[in-house]
Write an enzyme that holds these catalytic residues in place. Structure first.
Site, PDB file in Angstrom:
ATOM      1  N   CYS A 142       0.830  -1.202   0.000  1.00 33.88           N
ATOM      2  CA  CYS A 142       0.000   0.000   0.000  1.00 33.88           C
ATOM      3  C   CYS A 142       0.864   1.251   0.000  1.00 33.88           C
ATOM      4  O   CYS A 142       1.690   1.443   0.902  1.00 33.88           O
ATOM      5  CB  CYS A 142      -0.918   0.010   1.220  1.00 33.88           C
ATOM      6  N   ARG A 147     -10.547  -3.612  -7.906  1.00 32.80           N
ATOM      7  CA  ARG A 147     -11.573  -2.698  -8.411  1.00 32.80           C
ATOM      8  C   ARG A 147     -12.625  -3.376  -9.283  1.00 32.80           C
ATOM      9  O   ARG A 147     -13.814  -3.007  -9.231  1.00 32.80           O
ATOM     10  CB  ARG A 147     -10.901  -1.544  -9.158  1.00 32.80           C
ATOM     11  N   LYS A 194       1.729  -9.330   0.481  1.00 33.89           N
ATOM     12  CA  LYS A 194       1.361  -8.670  -0.775  1.00 33.89           C
ATOM     13  C   LYS A 194       2.321  -7.507  -0.992  1.00 33.89           C
ATOM     14  O   LYS A 194       2.456  -6.635  -0.124  1.00 33.89           O
ATOM     15  CB  LYS A 194      -0.085  -8.180  -0.711  1.00 33.89           C
ATOM     16  N   GLY A 196      -4.848  -5.947 -12.429  1.00 36.20           N
ATOM     17  CA  GLY A 196      -5.292  -5.988 -13.821  1.00 36.20           C
ATOM     18  C   GLY A 196      -6.694  -5.499 -14.073  1.00 36.20           C
ATOM     19  O   GLY A 196      -7.212  -5.655 -15.182  1.00 36.20           O
TER      20      GLY A 196
END
Length: 503
Positions: free
Chosen positions: A124, A251, A163, A224
């Site tokens: 992040c 998203r 991540k 992606g």
């Protein structure tokens, strides 16, 4: 519901696998319980919660919420930081923001029995994450990355993952993931953008491909949604383009969670309604519900529906905008019935001292026209005492209310929590009346001569029955300036307010 894809064998073995899966990515303010359950319904194999900061989580208490049938992790200020349920237990990954190995382990052990895996956010780029050395800030400190992951891997019984974002060069990125693999993590999720890049920038599939070739553990491709993945059929193409074993959607899933459906997407209106039903069933914070719905609406956020959603302040108001108000009311009734059943089965109907407060489990046994607060108010006037003072609090787990009444310098409250401030204050009044041995208007109880005093006087003066009812309504609604009640509202966006209470 059967497990999807490659999860069948993995879950049969009792340990979550990250190979050949499609996952809901961790998203701040989006990855709460309603969205996670919706993603699972539509075919996601694994769901990540939003990033939760270790310092805040370390202060939480694990609470079993029997009314909602969830496990809640509640902060000292009564905010529910993380809520989960049995439905997702074997498939939810808890993502934390951390920069401290010991604190990370403390938090991970707190949630270990309720989640399938723990993930560390190292990608992040937002300030709220990086300013404490968390998120993408960790990418410049590989020694700390190793320390955190090694501590978690050796200290937990469930899988640990992380991540990351890609580093400025391909070589640096590969070296980092190879160091990460040696800590024993179960998988690495790679967002294919540099730390300074944003969603509008194209994704670097070649970097993810190089990572997938450099390690033997599963690599989960992420990033992606704009360039590649617009439908469920695109997920396989993204997996192929990156060489990754798995794919993580952010998203694309936020805009329409039915992207996980192999049968094809559902109309957005249906998706929003199904999301809202979960939000109502699990008492999701209204502002979080509203935020997620606005993200789904996207360019339609200024439509008549969008404006209704934006103006709404509660889940009840949001439900009206979507034509689900009846569902909302039915759900509230079911939750209250469950709450009453749980409390009735365990609470003895006798006074118990809790500090300086006399408590009792009371149950409503009164006709609708009876107001125990009025009985108590009339009694206090008859005894020339100060009017009763009510103090009401609301808890965040189920938004139920509990009130304490003070009279003659003594305090009384019901040990049962009520669905409204009004019922909580009436319950406190009942406890006081019952403990003091004052008639309270219960069904089958003889007339006390307290509240009915005005009725007798009215009839003596020739007042009609209709005038008596009108007078009773006037008295019941008359504000008492000396009687106040403090309501503490808990949840995401806590606030406190002082307000007048009606006797």
């Amino acid at each position: 519901m059967p497990l999807a894809g490659g999860l069948t064998i993995a879950m049969a073995a009792g340990r979550l696998s990250f190979r050949n899966i499609t996952a809901l990515a961790p998203m701040v303010r989006v990855g709460t319980l309603p969205m996670r359950l919706l993603a699972l319904d539509y075919g996601a194999d694994v769901v990540y919660c939003e990033e939760l900061i270790d310092i805040k989580m370390a202060q939480c208490q694990r609470v079993v919420n029997e009314v909602l049938e969830t496990v809640d992790f509640v902060a000292p200020d009564d905010r529910v930081m993380f809520r989960t349920c049995e439905r997702e237990k074997g498939r939810v990954v808890f993502q934390m923001g951390t920069a401290d190995p010991d604190r990370a382990l403390t938090v991970a052990r707190l949630v270990e029995k309720d989640v399938a895996a723990v993930d560390v956010n190292m990608g992040c780029p937002k300030e709220y994450s990086t300013k404490g050395g968390m998120g993408a800030a960790l990418l410049s400190d590989p020694d700390k990355i190793e320390a955190i992951l090694h501590t978690l891997v050796t200290g937990l019984s469930i899988p640990v993952t992380c991540k990351i974002r890609i580093l400025p060069s391909l070589e640096e990125t590969v070296r980092l993931v190879q160091r990460i693999e040696k800590t024993g993590v179960a998988a690495i999720a790679v967002h294919g953008r540099f730390k300074e890049e944003r969603p509008r920038h194209p994704i670097h599939c070649d970097y993810i491909q190089a990572v997938a070739q450099a390690v033997s553990i599963p690599v989960i491709a992420n990033g992606g949604s704009l360039d590649v993945v617009k439908t469920n059929g695109d997920i396989g193409e993204f997996r192929k383009a990156t060489g990754a074993s798995s794919v993580m959607l952010a998203r694309a899933a936020m805009w329409n969670a039915s992207v996980f459906r192999s049968q094809g997407p559902l109309p957005l209106e249906q998706v929003m309604e199904e999301y809202l039903k979960y939000a109502i069933q699990y008492d999701n914070n209204a502002f979080n519900t509203k935020y997620c719905l606005c993200q789904m609406l996207r360019d339609k956020v200024e439509s008549p529906l969008g404006k209704q959603v934006q103006a709404a302040q509660t889940n009840a108001e949001i439900s009206k905008a979507y034509g689900l108000h009846r569902f909302y009311l039915q759900t509230q009734e079911q939750l209250q019935a469950r709450r009453d059943a749980l409390q009735s089965s365990r609470e003895p109907d006798r006074p118990v001292m809790e500090g300086d407060v006399t408590t009792m489990a009371i149950r409503r046994e009164y006709p609708p026209q009876i107001t125990p607060k009025m009985f108590l108010l009339e009694w206090s006037r008859k005894e020339k005492l100060e009017q009763p003072l009510y103090e009401t609090v609301q808890r965040s787990q189920d938004r139920a209310f509990q009130s304490t009444v003070t009279i003659a310098e003594k305090k009384y409250r019901s040990s049962l929590w009520e669905k409204s401030k009004k019922f909580a204050e009436q319950a406190a009044a009942i406890v006081c009346l019952r403990v003091l041995g004052i008639p309270e208007g219960r069904i089958g109880e003889e007339d006390s001569g307290l509240v009915c005093k005005r009725k007798r006087e009215g009839r003596a003066n020739g007042a009609s029955e209709e005038e008596e009812r009108s007078n009773k309504r006037h008295v019941a609604n008359r504000p008492q300036k000396t009687e106040t009640s403090r309501v503490t509202t808990a949840g995401n966006g806590d606030n406190h307010r002082e307000e007048k209470a009606q006797p």
